[in-house]
Design a protein around this motif. Structure first.
Motif, PDB file in Angstrom:
ATOM      1  N   ARG A   1       0.779  -1.237   0.000  1.00 39.34           N
ATOM      2  CA  ARG A   1       0.000   0.000   0.000  1.00 39.34           C
ATOM      3  C   ARG A   1       0.815   1.295   0.000  1.00 39.34           C
ATOM      4  O   ARG A   1       0.234   2.369   0.015  1.00 39.34           O
ATOM      5  CB  ARG A   1      -0.919   0.005   1.241  1.00 39.34           C
ATOM      6  N   THR A   2       2.146   1.231   0.089  1.00 40.58           N
ATOM      7  CA  THR A   2       2.937   2.463   0.135  1.00 40.58           C
ATOM      8  C   THR A   2       4.110   2.387  -0.843  1.00 40.58           C
ATOM      9  O   THR A   2       4.499   1.312  -1.309  1.00 40.58           O
ATOM     10  CB  THR A   2       3.533   2.734   1.538  1.00 40.58           C
TER      11      THR A   2
ATOM     12  N   GLU B   1       7.155   2.987  -0.064  1.00 34.25           N
ATOM     13  CA  GLU B   1       8.220   2.291   0.653  1.00 34.25           C
ATOM     14  C   GLU B   1       8.105   0.778   0.459  1.00 34.25           C
ATOM     15  O   GLU B   1       9.094   0.091   0.175  1.00 34.25           O
ATOM     16  CB  GLU B   1       8.131   2.637   2.157  1.00 34.25           C
TER      17      GLU B   1
ATOM     18  N   GLU C   1       6.333   7.229   2.572  1.00 31.91           N
ATOM     19  CA  GLU C   1       5.148   6.749   3.283  1.00 31.91           C
ATOM     20  C   GLU C   1       3.869   6.930   2.474  1.00 31.91           C
ATOM     21  O   GLU C   1       2.795   6.464   2.875  1.00 31.91           O
ATOM     22  CB  GLU C   1       4.987   7.480   4.623  1.00 31.91           C
ATOM     23  N   GLU C   2       3.976   7.620   1.328  1.00 34.32           N
ATOM     24  CA  GLU C   2       2.782   7.912   0.522  1.00 34.32           C
ATOM     25  C   GLU C   2       2.072   6.616   0.107  1.00 34.32           C
ATOM     26  O   GLU C   2       2.715   5.629  -0.256  1.00 34.32           O
ATOM     27  CB  GLU C   2       3.193   8.691  -0.738  1.00 34.32           C
ATOM     28  N   GLY C   3       0.762   6.645   0.135  1.00 33.28           N
ATOM     29  CA  GLY C   3      -0.033   5.485  -0.264  1.00 33.28           C
ATOM     30  C   GLY C   3      -0.078   5.314  -1.777  1.00 33.28           C
ATOM     31  O   GLY C   3       0.127   6.268  -2.531  1.00 33.28           O
TER      32      GLY C   3
END
Lengths: 84, 154, 154, 84
Positions: free
Chosen positions: D29-30, D32, D66-68
């Motif tokens: 989901r991110t 990262e 951390e962005e989705g």
């Protein structure tokens, strides 16, 4: 000696004069003395040439009133500049 | 011609095109000024710009040379119109080129700021039949002053 | 077109001419950048400028709009070339117009400073058969940073 | 979900890859997590994508790791920009 005197903008209008060619005595040696001499022409001249914002140039360079004048010089009087 | 003071129409687009063509340097900044149709009091119809031509030419030449030396310019040009003009007519064109944009921008702004207060031009604005001479703005004197603190060569 | 990102030749003279014609505002500043023939190490023969086109278009649009709002611009334009270029080819053209020259200059400089670090372009210089990717200069990051302290809208 | 991943400049060269279309499990989901997943492809990938100067964008906007990520997104990786 002979000099040219030019007037621009508000100064030209107040004196109703664009340009003068003057024969001066050799004792008249500074811009300040020239202003006093021209001031004798009347109230418009004495008031205009004693205005604190008046700028004077000799041979196209801005000078202080104490600047010397020599034969053949071009003297100019004008208000602060607003070009650009 | 580095400096051109003229009472004929000037063409900033043509001037810019020629400058770019002669000086495709890494960084070229230009400024063009056009007659505004408004002032602090309202609408302006036309402008008369009086000029002490011989002195203006000399002052602008000195100014361009000083800018070249101070900012390490590769090339520069200053063109200034005078006489009767209409709204939206071009008045002034300045171009400066350098190896880096910081110097090109600074030199162009220095020339414009200094020209405003040091070159012998006087604006007379006309609106609805009435005319008045434009007076010096405090902001222009202040802008000029900014550069003086570093004017070591004066 | 306010923003144009293209791999075809751009013509800053023509762009300036058109901008002046459409926006004869009181103050118009422009910047044009050309491929330099030198870098910190020596001679440069040609330049490859890689671009993430969709993102560059979006970033430059946002940047122009931000400059317009921040400096009260009347008009602006940003044109950026990418792809293979030769020495002296034009890379970038920026124009800004405003009611006063201070805002026109500041906006033009703001756009160039921000574009350098925020728009997705990457320079690869070639000289004598060898090529290398240009790295970010501290001066560019510093210049970008100048504007950030006032970036209240970010 | 399906996403597009683009690589530019030094990153593109190091990975010898311009663009990927990936089918991801919904648990990834991110950005990262995507970097970690791509890092499994080998040393070049793990090293390149963990470089401290790496910049990542989602849908053409620079983001933090951390962005989705959502279905249909376009993710990009590249080094610091040098335009102008």
């Amino acid at each position: 000696m002979t000099i040219t005197v030019k007037f621009f903008s508000l100064i030209r209008e107040a004196l109703e004069t664009e340009q003068l060619t003057l024969e001066l005595t050799d004792s008249l040696r500074t811009v300040e003395a020239l202003k006093n001499e021209l001031g004798l022409r009347g109230k418009a001249w004495s008031e205009t040439l004693s205005h604190p914002n008046l700028i004077q140039a000799v041979n196209q360079r801005v000078v202080f009133p104490e600047e010397g004048i020599e034969d053949g010089d071009e003297v100019a009087f004008f208000p602060p500049m607003t070009g650009g | 011609m580095l400096v051109h003071v003229t009472d004929e129409t000037i063409d900033p687009g043509d001037l810019a095109t020629r400058f770019y063509s002669r000086h495709p340097d890494a960084a070229v900044a230009t400024f063009a000024g056009f007659v505004r149709d408004f002032n602090d009091y309202g609408r302006v119809d036309s402008l008369f710009l009086e000029c002490y031509v011989e002195m203006a030419t000399r002052v602008l030449n000195d100014l361009g040379n000083k800018a070249k030396q101070r900012f390490g310019l590769r090339a520069w040009q200053i063109v200034h119109r005078y006489g009767e003009m209409e709204t939206a007519d071009p008045i002034v064109f300045v171009a400066t080129s350098a190896d880096h944009r910081v110097e090109a921008f600074a030199a162009c702004e220095f020339v414009m700021d200094t020209l405003k207060t040091d070159a012998p031009f006087w604006k007379r604005e006309h609106s609805g039949g009435a005319g008045h001479w434009v007076t010096v703005k405090g902001v222009d004197t202040d802008r000029r002053e900014r550069w003086s603190t570093e004017d070591l060569d004066q």
